[in-house]
Write an enzyme that holds these catalytic residues in place. Structure first.
Site, short mmCIF file in Angstrom:
data_model
loop_
_atom_site.label_atom_id
_atom_site.label_comp_id
_atom_site.label_asym_id
_atom_site.label_seq_id
_atom_site.Cartn_x
_atom_site.Cartn_y
_atom_site.Cartn_z
N LYS A 34 0.84 -1.19 0.00
CA LYS A 34 0.00 0.00 0.00
C LYS A 34 0.88 1.24 0.00
CE LYS A 34 -2.27 1.77 3.68
NZ LYS A 34 -2.11 3.23 3.59
N ASP A 61 -3.34 4.33 -1.93
CA ASP A 61 -4.29 4.78 -0.89
C ASP A 61 -4.20 6.30 -0.72
OD1 ASP A 61 -5.91 4.84 1.42
OD2 ASP A 61 -4.21 4.36 2.73
N LYS A 63 -7.01 8.30 -0.86
CA LYS A 63 -8.26 8.74 -0.20
C LYS A 63 -8.79 10.05 -0.76
CE LYS A 63 -7.21 6.65 4.32
NZ LYS A 63 -5.81 6.23 4.24
N ASP A 66 -13.30 15.20 -2.74
CA ASP A 66 -13.52 16.53 -3.32
C ASP A 66 -14.83 16.45 -4.11
OD1 ASP A 66 -13.08 19.14 -4.49
OD2 ASP A 66 -10.93 18.85 -4.22
N THR A 125 -10.22 3.93 10.77
CA THR A 125 -10.11 2.98 11.89
C THR A 125 -9.52 3.63 13.15
OG1 THR A 125 -8.10 2.25 10.78
CG2 THR A 125 -10.02 0.85 10.59
N ARG A 216 2.72 -0.78 10.83
CA ARG A 216 3.73 -0.78 11.89
C ARG A 216 4.07 -2.15 12.48
NH1 ARG A 216 0.95 4.55 14.18
NH2 ARG A 216 -0.74 3.44 13.15
O1 C5P Z 1 0.72 1.01 10.91
P1 C5P Z 1 -0.71 0.59 10.72
O2 C5P Z 1 -0.87 -0.93 10.60
O3 C5P Z 1 -1.64 1.21 11.72
O4 C5P Z 1 -1.08 1.18 9.28
C1 C5P Z 1 -2.39 1.21 8.78
C2 C5P Z 1 -2.38 1.84 7.44
O5 C5P Z 1 -3.72 1.84 6.96
C3 C5P Z 1 -1.93 3.30 7.40
O6 C5P Z 1 -1.21 3.47 6.19
C4 C5P Z 1 -3.21 4.11 7.37
O7 C5P Z 1 -3.10 5.29 6.61
C5 C5P Z 1 -4.16 3.16 6.67
N1 C5P Z 1 -5.58 3.32 6.94
C6 C5P Z 1 -6.14 3.22 8.20
N2 C5P Z 1 -7.49 3.37 8.39
C7 C5P Z 1 -8.28 3.59 7.34
C8 C5P Z 1 -7.72 3.69 6.05
C9 C5P Z 1 -6.37 3.52 5.89
O8 C5P Z 1 -5.43 2.98 9.15
N3 C5P Z 1 -9.58 3.67 7.50
#
Ligand code: C5P
Length: 238
Positions: A34, A61, A63, A66, A125, A216
């Site tokens: 991603k 991603d 997002k 607009d 999330t 992460r």
């Molecule tokens: O590090 P982590 O596992 O929290 O990363 C989650 C990834 O998913 C990040 O790149 C974040 O931008 C993305 N994301 C998210 N929640 C969403 C959409 C995308 O955490 N609803």
């Protein structure tokens, strides 16, 4: 270990050099990546070319959120990069999502290329109950997520991004043939960071997710390849 296409690793870095470091460390264990705003804004389209050279699948991603015409044209500009999934914010509304999907399909047809999947972010999330109250919303997060998912489906989108905690309700409302991409995935014992509505990889899939986005817990692991392989092993039998 053989890659599992349901695992998408978030490349939340600023430089192509850091991307290469992780992609080369993970080798064939990971096939889907991603690319989000942090990386794309600083490294640009070159990062997509690099991942394509490595035969990786890409979820771009960005997002988009607009007015319909701007989102539609923005997606057309991204079209040539060859991402496998692109996304918009569902809260941009039905007309925006419908225009986005139509413009993307038209552009793909015109260019004679496969159309990327287009999915919609429902509610981030990271949003917790307090953030939710602050937005002045009257319904529950889950009700709003399901409402947005149904709207995305009606607008012709291929799926949504949502928390694993809402995946089951979305699956029930939108049927089997709908992508549910879930960030907020944390293997047991991993740090939660800024996520709120989380689940383990196996639980996310059992709840109906089609793809997991993990950042992460893999990137920051002492041994990222072992961390990715542990997730692949965990989901192998789901
Ligand atoms: O590090 P982590 O596992 O929290 O990363 C989650 C990834 O998913 C990040 O790149 C974040 O931008 C993305 N994301 C998210 N929640 C969403 C959409 C995308 O955490 N609803």
């Amino acid at each position: 270990m053989k890659a599992d296409n349901r695992l998408i690793v978030a490349l939340d870095f600023h430089t192509l050099e850091d991307v290469k470091g992780l992609v080369e460390t993970l080798e064939d264990s990971v096939s889907y990546y991603k690319v989000g705003m942090e990386l794309f804004y600083s490294a640009g389209p070159g990062v997509i070319s690099y991942l394509k050279e490595k035969n990786k699948n890409i979820f771009l991603d960005l997002k988009l959120h607009d007015i319909p015409n701007t989102v539609g044209q923005g997606l057309c500009s991204l079209m040539g990069l060859g991402a496998d999934i692109v996304n918009v914010h569902a809260s941009g509304g039905f007309t925006m999502m419908k225009t986005a999907a139509e413009k993307l399909h038209e552009a793909a047809e015109k260019q004679g290329v496969a159309c990327p999947k287009i999915i919609a972010v429902t509610i981030l999330t990271s949003i917790n109950e307090e953030d939710w109250q602050g937005l002045g919303m009257q319904c529950s997060i889950r009700e709003q997520v399901v409402r947005l998912a149904k709207l995305a489906k009606k607008a012709g989108l291929d799926g949504v991004v949502a928390s694993p905690q809402e995946a089951a309700a979305i699956r029930e409302a939108c049927g089997e043939d709908f992508m549910i991409v879930t960030p907020g995935v944390r293997p047991a014992g991993a740090a939660i960071n800024d996520q709120s509505r989380i689940a383990t990889p196996a639980a996310a899939l059992q709840n109906g997710a089609s793809h997991l986005v993990v950042g992460r817990p893999i990137r920051a692991a002492e041994n990222p390849k072992a961390a990715a392989e542990a997730i692949i092993a965990e989901i192998a039998n789901v």
